[in-house]
Design a protein around this motif. Structure first.
Motif, PDB file in Angstrom:
ATOM      1  N   GLU A 174       0.822  -1.205   0.000  1.00 55.20           N
ATOM      2  CA  GLU A 174       0.000   0.000   0.000  1.00 55.20           C
ATOM      3  C   GLU A 174       0.858   1.259   0.000  1.00 55.20           C
ATOM      4  N   VAL A 175       2.019   1.194   0.676  1.00 56.37           N
ATOM      5  CA  VAL A 175       2.923   2.341   0.712  1.00 56.37           C
ATOM      6  C   VAL A 175       3.550   2.569  -0.665  1.00 56.37           C
ATOM      7  N   LEU A 176       4.026   1.494  -1.284  1.00 56.64           N
ATOM      8  CA  LEU A 176       4.622   1.608  -2.615  1.00 56.64           C
ATOM      9  C   LEU A 176       3.617   2.168  -3.620  1.00 56.64           C
ATOM     10  N   GLU A 177       2.388   1.682  -3.561  1.00 56.45           N
ATOM     11  CA  GLU A 177       1.371   2.134  -4.515  1.00 56.45           C
ATOM     12  C   GLU A 177       0.983   3.587  -4.265  1.00 56.45           C
ATOM     13  N   ARG A 178       0.897   3.978  -2.998  1.00 59.42           N
ATOM     14  CA  ARG A 178       0.525   5.366  -2.698  1.00 59.42           C
ATOM     15  C   ARG A 178       1.609   6.343  -3.162  1.00 59.42           C
ATOM     16  N   ARG A 199       9.833   8.487   4.343  1.00 63.27           N
ATOM     17  CA  ARG A 199       9.976   9.216   5.602  1.00 63.27           C
ATOM     18  C   ARG A 199       9.246  10.557   5.548  1.00 63.27           C
ATOM     19  N   GLN A 200       9.297  11.221   4.394  1.00 68.60           N
ATOM     20  CA  GLN A 200       8.574  12.488   4.246  1.00 68.60           C
ATOM     21  C   GLN A 200       7.069  12.272   4.326  1.00 68.60           C
ATOM     22  N   ASP A 201       6.623  11.107   3.953  1.00 69.53           N
ATOM     23  CA  ASP A 201       5.202  10.751   4.001  1.00 69.53           C
ATOM     24  C   ASP A 201       4.763  10.337   5.408  1.00 69.53           C
ATOM     25  N   GLY A 202       5.705  10.305   6.336  1.00 72.49           N
ATOM     26  CA  GLY A 202       5.382   9.922   7.704  1.00 72.49           C
ATOM     27  C   GLY A 202       5.596   8.458   8.006  1.00 72.49           C
ATOM     28  N   GLY A 203       6.138   7.704   7.056  1.00 71.68           N
ATOM     29  CA  GLY A 203       6.371   6.282   7.254  1.00 71.68           C
ATOM     30  C   GLY A 203       7.667   6.009   7.995  1.00 71.68           C
ATOM     31  N   LEU A 204       7.730   4.859   8.626  1.00 65.95           N
ATOM     32  CA  LEU A 204       8.915   4.445   9.379  1.00 65.95           C
ATOM     33  C   LEU A 204       9.759   3.490   8.544  1.00 65.95           C
ATOM     34  N   VAL A 205      11.031   3.830   8.383  1.00 68.79           N
ATOM     35  CA  VAL A 205      12.012   2.925   7.772  1.00 68.79           C
ATOM     36  C   VAL A 205      12.812   2.327   8.922  1.00 68.79           C
ATOM     37  N   TRP A 206      12.762   1.010   9.062  1.00 71.30           N
ATOM     38  CA  TRP A 206      13.337   0.355  10.232  1.00 71.30           C
ATOM     39  C   TRP A 206      14.530  -0.517   9.849  1.00 71.30           C
ATOM     40  N   PHE A 207      15.658  -0.271  10.506  1.00 71.00           N
ATOM     41  CA  PHE A 207      16.853  -1.099  10.307  1.00 71.00           C
ATOM     42  C   PHE A 207      16.978  -2.110  11.435  1.00 71.00           C
ATOM     43  N   THR A 208      17.370  -3.328  11.097  1.00 66.69           N
ATOM     44  CA  THR A 208      17.666  -4.335  12.118  1.00 66.69           C
ATOM     45  C   THR A 208      18.822  -5.217  11.658  1.00 66.69           C
ATOM     46  N   PRO A 209      19.786  -5.479  12.546  1.00 70.17           N
ATOM     47  CA  PRO A 209      20.878  -6.382  12.182  1.00 70.17           C
ATOM     48  C   PRO A 209      20.438  -7.841  12.104  1.00 70.17           C
ATOM     49  N   GLN A 210      19.195  -8.124  12.489  1.00 69.52           N
ATOM     50  CA  GLN A 210      18.681  -9.488  12.373  1.00 69.52           C
ATOM     51  C   GLN A 210      18.547  -9.917  10.916  1.00 69.52           C
TER      52      GLN A 210
END
Length: 346
Positions: A174-178, A199-210
């Motif tokens: 849904e994020v990609l399409e929007r 990020r400008q759209d208010g979305g969270l980009v999350w990094f994890t070493p997992q």
């Protein structure tokens, strides 16, 4: 995982743009299909106009497993291939994988879990470079060290948390399409540009070493130089397209390039004292190679300073020489696309 757990997991679309990937494609797809993901999964390969056996190998993979199919990407450009694969897929979670990227066990199920738990728009992890030759081993160390790539967590690791960008990514469709998917004008740096818009759209980009993806480095100095020159060239376009997106880490390679170049020119033409800058840079990468090269063979250790210099100076050259006309073209094309979207909606 039991049937009930499988029913609770969303279906996943794995998208993969490929061009001249005969060396790694079969292994990359096998690593996807071997993921212990109990939910529905499809793999969509976007085929560029390869000059090797990539298309033949892809056809064999389609014949061998009904979860795999292909779409055409006549331009061969990565962002166009990604968008074509997104359009050709249908599931609510989209996992990006490259033709020379090898997923580690549990990658998809962990990413989907974190996407839910963190309410993130995109989740990603570490670009874990591993070589198969002495040169590639040297590049792999350079690409996973702070001397080579600065403090980018997706290269060097770190604590889980919000990030500017991540390697590859696992997205909510849904994020990609929007947001209209990847900007196809960005031949390189399309990941960073998309994550900036998220990020400008208010979305969270999350990094994890997992999350780790094994990455195969470029096989020669020439190929690595072209890769990093393009990185620098297109990162400059991003800074012009998205004002305020530049940070100090991205200014280090251009500063190193200018320091070495001016030091050499002025050292020869004016006074040897100006050679201090290039000599200091040389001593820096030699010292860095001694520290970071532990465990490498003698030959790979000797190649490590070459890898450092190729990455730094090619990136810096690309950034400095990136023409304004390229950014203007991207800005103009994006504005026209936005106008078309508005007209269609109207």
């Amino acid at each position: 995982m039991n049937t009930k757990a499988a029913e609770e997991l969303p279906a996943v679309s794995v998208i993969m743009p490929v061009l001249n990937e005969e060396r790694h494609l079969r292994t990359a797809v096998r690593r996807i299909l071997e993921q212990d993901y109990p939910g529905p999964m499809e793999v969509v390969i976007a085929l560029g106009p390869s000059t090797d056996r990539t298309a033949q190998i892809a056809a064999e993979l389609v014949a061998e497993d009904p979860r795999v199919r292909t779409v055409e990407n006549p331009t061969g450009r990565t962002p166009a291939g990604l968008n074509a694969a997104i359009r050709g897929s249908s599931h609510p979670v989209v996992v990006r994988v490259d033709g020379h990227g090898l997923l580690t066990p549990g990658y998809i199920v962990t990413a989907v879990r974190l996407l839910r738990e963190m309410e993130a728009a995109n989740v990603g992890g570490i670009m874990h470079a591993e070589g198969e030759t002495e040169w590639e081993n040297a590049v792999a160390v350079a690409m996973t060290s702070k001397i080579g790539v600065g403090n980018a967590a997706f290269h060097t690791g770190g604590l889980a948390g919000p990030a500017d960008t991540v390697y590859l990514g696992v997205f909510r469709r849904e994020v990609l399409e929007r947001l209209g998917g990847y900007n196809e004008e960005f031949v390189r740096a399309q990941d960073w540009e998309l994550n900036y818009r998220i990020r400008q759209d208010g979305g969270l980009v999350w990094f994890t070493p997992q999350l780790r993806v094994t990455y195969r480095p470029r096989p020669s100095v020439k190929a690595l130089a072209k890769q990093y020159k393009d990185y620098g060239r297109w990162r400059r376009v991003v800074t012009r397209f998205h004002r305020g997106s530049v940070n100090l880490r991205y200014l280090a390679p251009p500063a190193a390039f200018l320091g070495v170049l001016l030091g050499l020119v002025l050292g020869v033409a004016v006074h040897p004292a100006f050679l201090a800058a290039p000599v200091a840079y040389l001593l820096g990468i030699l010292g860095g190679a001694l520290v970071e090269g532990r465990g490498l063979s003698l030959k790979a250790k000797a190649l490590l300073p070459v890898a450092f210099a190729t990455m730094h100076l090619s990136w810096g050259f690309g950034f400095i020489t990136s023409p304004r006309s390229l950014a203007r073209k991207v800005i103009g094309s994006s504005a026209a696309s936005a106008a078309d979207v508005v007209a269609e909606r109207g």
